[in-house]
Design an enzyme around this catalytic site. Structure first.
Site, short mmCIF file in Angstrom:
data_model
loop_
_atom_site.label_atom_id
_atom_site.label_comp_id
_atom_site.label_asym_id
_atom_site.label_seq_id
_atom_site.Cartn_x
_atom_site.Cartn_y
_atom_site.Cartn_z
N CYS A 122 -5.43 -1.02 11.36
CA CYS A 122 -5.96 0.25 10.86
C CYS A 122 -7.48 0.31 11.08
CB CYS A 122 -5.65 0.40 9.37
SG CYS A 122 -6.21 1.98 8.71
N CYS A 181 -11.37 -0.12 4.35
CA CYS A 181 -11.13 -0.26 2.90
C CYS A 181 -11.27 -1.74 2.51
CB CYS A 181 -9.74 0.24 2.54
SG CYS A 181 -9.39 1.87 3.26
N CYS A 203 -8.19 -4.04 1.73
CA CYS A 203 -6.93 -3.93 2.48
C CYS A 203 -6.76 -4.95 3.60
CB CYS A 203 -6.79 -2.52 3.04
SG CYS A 203 -5.16 -2.29 3.81
N CYS A 212 9.82 4.46 -0.10
CA CYS A 212 8.48 4.89 0.30
C CYS A 212 8.08 4.20 1.61
CB CYS A 212 7.49 4.53 -0.80
SG CYS A 212 5.82 5.08 -0.42
N CYS A 226 9.46 9.16 0.08
CA CYS A 226 8.02 9.32 -0.02
C CYS A 226 7.37 8.68 1.20
CB CYS A 226 7.49 8.75 -1.32
SG CYS A 226 7.96 7.07 -1.59
N CYS A 239 1.62 11.92 -5.23
CA CYS A 239 1.54 10.59 -5.81
C CYS A 239 0.11 10.11 -5.56
CB CYS A 239 2.55 9.67 -5.13
SG CYS A 239 2.36 7.95 -5.61
N ARG A 248 3.24 4.46 -12.37
CA ARG A 248 3.85 3.29 -11.73
C ARG A 248 2.97 2.05 -11.86
NH1 ARG A 248 5.46 5.30 -7.44
NH2 ARG A 248 7.50 5.62 -8.32
N1 SAM Z 1 -3.24 4.03 5.11
C1 SAM Z 1 -2.78 4.85 4.06
C2 SAM Z 1 -3.84 5.11 3.01
O1 SAM Z 1 -4.77 4.36 2.90
O2 SAM Z 1 -3.67 6.08 2.29
C3 SAM Z 1 -1.53 4.35 3.39
C4 SAM Z 1 -1.35 2.89 3.10
S1 SAM Z 1 -2.51 2.15 1.98
C5 SAM Z 1 -2.11 0.47 2.14
C6 SAM Z 1 -1.92 2.66 0.38
C7 SAM Z 1 -2.63 2.16 -0.83
O3 SAM Z 1 -2.34 0.79 -1.02
C8 SAM Z 1 -4.14 2.23 -0.87
O4 SAM Z 1 -4.63 3.49 -1.16
C9 SAM Z 1 -4.44 1.26 -2.01
O5 SAM Z 1 -4.45 1.93 -3.24
C10 SAM Z 1 -3.25 0.30 -1.98
N2 SAM Z 1 -3.68 -1.06 -1.61
C11 SAM Z 1 -3.99 -1.50 -0.38
N3 SAM Z 1 -4.34 -2.80 -0.40
C12 SAM Z 1 -4.25 -3.20 -1.69
C13 SAM Z 1 -4.50 -4.43 -2.37
N4 SAM Z 1 -4.93 -5.51 -1.72
N5 SAM Z 1 -4.30 -4.48 -3.70
C14 SAM Z 1 -3.88 -3.38 -4.37
N6 SAM Z 1 -3.63 -2.19 -3.78
C15 SAM Z 1 -3.82 -2.09 -2.46
C1 DTB Z 2 0.29 2.30 -4.00
O1 DTB Z 2 -0.48 2.84 -4.83
N1 DTB Z 2 0.50 1.00 -3.92
C2 DTB Z 2 1.40 0.70 -2.84
C3 DTB Z 2 1.83 2.10 -2.35
N2 DTB Z 2 1.01 2.97 -3.13
C4 DTB Z 2 1.77 2.43 -0.92
C5 DTB Z 2 0.80 -0.19 -1.81
C6 DTB Z 2 0.29 -1.51 -2.36
C7 DTB Z 2 -0.18 -2.33 -1.22
C8 DTB Z 2 -0.60 -3.71 -1.65
C9 DTB Z 2 -1.11 -4.51 -0.51
C10 DTB Z 2 -0.11 -4.79 0.57
O2 DTB Z 2 1.04 -5.16 0.28
O3 DTB Z 2 -0.48 -4.66 1.75
FE1 SF4 Z 3 -5.95 1.59 6.49
FE2 SF4 Z 3 -5.47 -0.11 4.53
FE3 SF4 Z 3 -7.38 1.70 4.23
FE4 SF4 Z 3 -4.77 2.48 4.27
S1 SF4 Z 3 -5.77 1.20 2.73
S2 SF4 Z 3 -6.49 3.45 5.33
S3 SF4 Z 3 -3.94 0.97 5.73
S4 SF4 Z 3 -7.36 0.02 5.74
#
Ligand code: SAM
Ligand code: DTB
Ligand code: SF4
Length: 342
Positions: free
Chosen positions: A65, A69, A72, A109, A140, A200, A272
């Protein structure tokens, strides 16, 4: 009586959308037992107190990606060991949905590591949505930023919910992500609402933010034109290689307070208890349900990180005499339009 406990003004939908930061901070300041009592009262007025809805996540397009973030593991900016993968084939996604349904999930989802999807991505994902929905599961998706047209396309394919988190307060957001703004997030949420998709949206606790940031995040969510039908509250999963790895963990009572305040602010939302459960004790999870959590992610994996295994979750729910929401109950709630979730 404390001002935050007295009857507040309500909007047309019977819910408040005019929360002030100071009021929400005052809720956080309440004695823990008073806050949980208030949250539990709100919860029982709007939700079955001993029932939890279960959603299963699948990463249909992992890694690579371009966003940065700080939490992430899927960002190209960090060395986390998450390999970049192409989009999963349709049949594999549908099989994963069948498995999730057989295990007891009522919602499926699909997540993709995109800044924003391209036209051909939306076409392929629309096909997945059609087939998953045909199984009788609610659908979703979480695919990053959407244009209004893309939101309508997903709606036309039968998508029920779109997940797009605000993640923190506007002030803290810019410390964690530099490749997009808070306003980008709000714009996508507007496109999703206007396409008549269920929203959501929630965030992450434990990124080093202050209590004021947590309150600010909940004020943003509660003051949207409609409360999100679903509000995921994630506890940061610290992944090695990401900038947020190694920070101080959030106090578990503070995490529970965040859930309780979210419940008081957004009485009808499906709240959730999301990422972070693998590291949580059963007792903390039970407190989260007492504070108003009404849903979990179910299945051994979130997107790239772990989640409690199905046996542990089944045993926990059985010990607490919490029943999993059935497909029929989920569908009835979806049709009633209240308390949906991603
Ligand atoms: N790329 C899309 C976005 O950012 O909206 C969808 C996938 S992204 C992984 C969805 C959500 O996962 C993020 O907005 C964040 O709230 C959550 N997330 C990602 N990494 C995480 C982590 N290490 N711990 C907790 N939540 C995480
Ligand atoms: C949300 O709020 N939490 C989920 C879902 N929406 C997409 C994602 C959590 C991701 C946690 C890190 C991972 O597994 O990569
Ligand atoms: Fe990309 Fe992760 Fe950020 Fe979603 S949360 S936009 S997958 S870097």
């Amino acid at each position: 009586m404390n001002a935050v406990l007295s009857s507040p003004p309500v909007a047309e939908d019977g819910l408040r959308h005019d929360w002030r930061l100071a009021e929400v901070e005052a809720l956080f300041e309440l004695p823990f037992m008073d806050l949980l009592y208030q949250a539990q009262q709100v919860h029982r007025a709007h939700h079955a107190p001993n029932r939890v809805q279960m959603s299963t996540l699948l990463s249909i397009k992992t890694g690579g990606c371009p966003e940065d973030c700080g939490y992430c593991p899927q960002s190209i900016h960090y060395e986390t060991g998450v390999a970049r993968e192409d989009m999963m084939p349709l049949e594999a996604v549908v099989q994963a949905a069948r498995n999730a349904q057989a295990a007891g999930a009522t919602r499926f989802c699909m997540g993709a590591a995109y800044r924003s999807p391209k036209k051909k991505d939306i076409e392929r994902i629309s096909q997945m949505i059609r087939e998953v929905r045909a199984l009788g599961l609610e659908t979703c998706a979480t695919l990053g930023m959407l244009t209004p047209d893309q939101a309508h396309e997903l709606k036309d394919a039968g998508l029920d919910y779109y997940n797009h988190n605000v993640d923190s307060s506007e002030e803290y957001y810019r410390k964690v992500i530099s490749t997009r703004t808070y306003q980008h997030r709000l714009d996508t949420l507007e496109a999703v609402r206007n396409a008549d998709l269920k929203v959501c949206s929630g965030g992450i606790v434990g990124m080093g933010e202050t209590r004021t940031d947590r309150a600010g995040m909940l004020v943003t969510l509660a003051n949207l034109p409609e409360h999100p039908q679903s509000v995921p509250i994630n506890q940061l999963v610290q992944v090695e290689g990401t900038p947020l790895h190694g920070g101080e963990s959030v106090d578990s009572f503070e995490f529970i307070r965040t859930i309780a305040v979210a419940r008081v602010l957004m009485p009808q939302a499906q709240l959730r208890l999301s990422a972070g459960r693998e590291q949580m004790s059963d007792e903390t999870q039970a407190l989260a349900f007492l504070a108003g959590a009404s849903s979990i992610f179910y299945g051994e994996k979130l997107l790239t990180t772990g989640n409690p295994d199905v046996e542990r979750d089944r045993a926990l729910l059985a010990r607490l005499k919490i029943e999993p929401e059935t497909q029929a109950q989920t569908q009835a709630r979806g049709q009633a339009g209240a308390g949906g979730s991603c």
